[in-house]
Design an enzyme around this catalytic site. Sequence first.
Site: not given
Length: 211
Positions: A45-47
């Site tokens: 899951l993206d930053f």
Amino acid sequence: MATLILFNKPFRVMSQFTDSGNGKTARATLADWIDIPHVYPAGRLDFDSEGLLLLTDDGQLQHRIASPRQKMPKTYWVQVEGDITDEALDRLRAGVLLKDGKTRPATAEKIPEPPLWPRVPPVRFRESVPTSWIELTITEGKNRQVRRMTAAVGFPTLRLIRYRIGDWTLDKLEPGQYNKLAVHVPAAPARPRRPQRAGRGGSSNKTRRTN
């Protein structure tokens, strides 16, 4: 039984246990929130995205969750810039052409603003531009796919929360909280054995090894 962790990943936390470094200030990682040995993320899951991240200690379960071939549905709540139109929703449903190919058909619906925790720092708004929320379900995981999809139909993403993966959801999890579950993982189906080759004058006791 496999261990499965349902974690509500906060904004600006890396979906890994160490920060490989980017030459700047160290970033928050899963190690700041989860102290359970031998579990690893099943997918990413993206930053700058929030919400459900699954972790497990079982490689087979990790593969089933993360592999694009499994087509496990993932549902996102997305705040976009602008009042999204029916035409844009239809384009999301049909699949959007991105630089790395066309996305699979998705489900996309406009929804009321969901009851969420405040983001820290808050989303920056433009007073002259409205925002709206959509629920988007996809069955693949291209890099930053949801953000690229909404931008491609003219409604850039402002905030992105993953709510569901398969049958698992964020329900009752606040940012930084997690639930630890024991999950039964069915055995992988056995490969069919090749029939034995009969030799001259009768059957052979030798079998071919399958790889």
